[in-house]
Motif scaffolding. Structure first.
Motif, mmCIF file in Angstrom:
data_model
loop_
_atom_site.group_PDB
_atom_site.id
_atom_site.type_symbol
_atom_site.label_atom_id
_atom_site.label_comp_id
_atom_site.label_asym_id
_atom_site.label_seq_id
_atom_site.Cartn_x
_atom_site.Cartn_y
_atom_site.Cartn_z
ATOM 1 N N SER A 197 0.838 -1.199 0.000
ATOM 2 C CA SER A 197 0.000 0.000 0.000
ATOM 3 C C SER A 197 0.870 1.246 0.000
ATOM 4 N N CYS A 198 0.381 2.301 -0.656
ATOM 5 C CA CYS A 198 1.066 3.593 -0.567
ATOM 6 C C CYS A 198 0.247 4.586 0.245
ATOM 7 N N ASN A 199 -0.929 4.179 0.702
ATOM 8 C CA ASN A 199 -1.812 5.079 1.455
ATOM 9 C C ASN A 199 -1.931 4.732 2.935
ATOM 10 N N PHE A 200 -1.608 3.493 3.293
ATOM 11 C CA PHE A 200 -1.823 3.039 4.657
ATOM 12 C C PHE A 200 -0.517 2.601 5.303
ATOM 13 N N THR A 201 -0.393 2.890 6.589
ATOM 14 C CA THR A 201 0.772 2.444 7.346
ATOM 15 C C THR A 201 0.584 0.990 7.771
ATOM 16 N N GLU A 202 1.662 0.421 8.272
ATOM 17 C CA GLU A 202 1.579 -0.958 8.758
ATOM 18 C C GLU A 202 0.536 -1.092 9.865
ATOM 19 N N GLU A 203 0.535 -0.157 10.798
ATOM 20 C CA GLU A 203 -0.413 -0.242 11.910
ATOM 21 C C GLU A 203 -1.857 -0.111 11.434
ATOM 22 N N GLU A 204 -2.086 0.721 10.425
ATOM 23 C CA GLU A 204 -3.445 0.869 9.896
ATOM 24 C C GLU A 204 -3.897 -0.396 9.180
ATOM 25 N N LEU A 205 -2.990 -1.039 8.454
ATOM 26 C CA LEU A 205 -3.338 -2.291 7.784
ATOM 27 C C LEU A 205 -3.627 -3.387 8.818
ATOM 28 N N LYS A 206 -2.842 -3.421 9.871
ATOM 29 C CA LYS A 206 -3.092 -4.396 10.933
ATOM 30 C C LYS A 206 -4.471 -4.178 11.554
#
Length: 228
Positions: free
Chosen positions: A179-188
């Motif tokens: 993803s280029c819009n979401f951080t790792e924590e947001e994806l989690k």
């Protein structure tokens, strides 16, 4: 990035992507990666390490576009007959099929399919039921879906994505997303939920950049595993 900040965008429409791939088909028969070759290479390297070709995995890419990632997996030794790409843009699928003979990927199956609304079509030798895929791939599709029109309750279409991905993946299978819009924590936060049975597996390192006194990554690539 807080997903509530996203409003509908042209990038979240089928018409936009039909136009992009129709135009690309007129100018090239090779295709290119909108995330750059480095992101494709890193996803292939992760797959080689964690889902080796020798195990004969069935791999499904959600939003396969011009097929760049699947062709790269074919070049890395994965059986073309075990690779499937879905895209809701008919022009994207036409382009991928046009490129396939030039990349030794004639047996890769590319289908027009709206991932959130339709069950993927299956062909001989591929999974014939939900929950049969060993690996799901996403390179920017979740980002585009997040820019789609919200429903009457103000919900983004991305809300339905995690459960649908889990439904198609077999127990013990993997979901690898860039993803280029979401951080790792947001994806989690989006994908690790009781209804998905996903757990965090690993991350892929990307070069970091600094701007305005802050350091971060242009892309985020993380892998989830479906547990019992």
């Amino acid at each position: 990035m807080d997903t509530t900040e996203f409003g509908p965008s042209q990038l979240g429409t089928r018409a936009h992507w039909d136009h992009v791939y129709e135009r690309e088909a007129r100018f090239t028969a090779q295709g290119f990666s909108r995330f750059g070759e480095d992101s494709v290479e890193k996803m292939v390297d992760w797959t080689l390490e964690n889902v080796p070709a020798a195990s004969g995995p069935q791999i499904l890419e959600i939003g396969s576009g011009n097929g760049t990632l699947l062709f790269a997996l074919r070049d890395a030794g994965y059986a073309a007959s075990h690779l499937t790409g879905l895209d809701y843009s008919s022009d994207a699928v036409k382009l991928a099929r046009l490129i396939a003979p030039t990349r030794n990927g004639e047996e890769i199956a590319f289908h027009v399919c709206d991932f959130l609304r339709d069950s993927p079509p299956f062909t001989t030798g591929r999974p014939d039921a939900s929950g049969s895929w060993d690996l799901l791939l996403d390179k920017g599709t979740y980002d585009a879906i997040a820019l789609g029109e919200k429903d009457e309750l103000g919900r983004s279409p991305q809300a339905a994505y995690p459960a649908q991905a889990s439904r198609l993946l077999k127990e013990g299978g993997y979901f690898l997303i860039t993803s280029c819009n979401f951080t790792e924590e947001e994806l989690k936060a989006s994908f690790i939920r009781p209804e998905t049975n996903f757990e965090f597996h690993s991350r892929v390192k990307h070069p970091s950049i600094s701007f305005g006194g802050k350091t971060g990554n242009v892309y985020t690539t993380v892998a989830f595993k479906k547990i019992s």
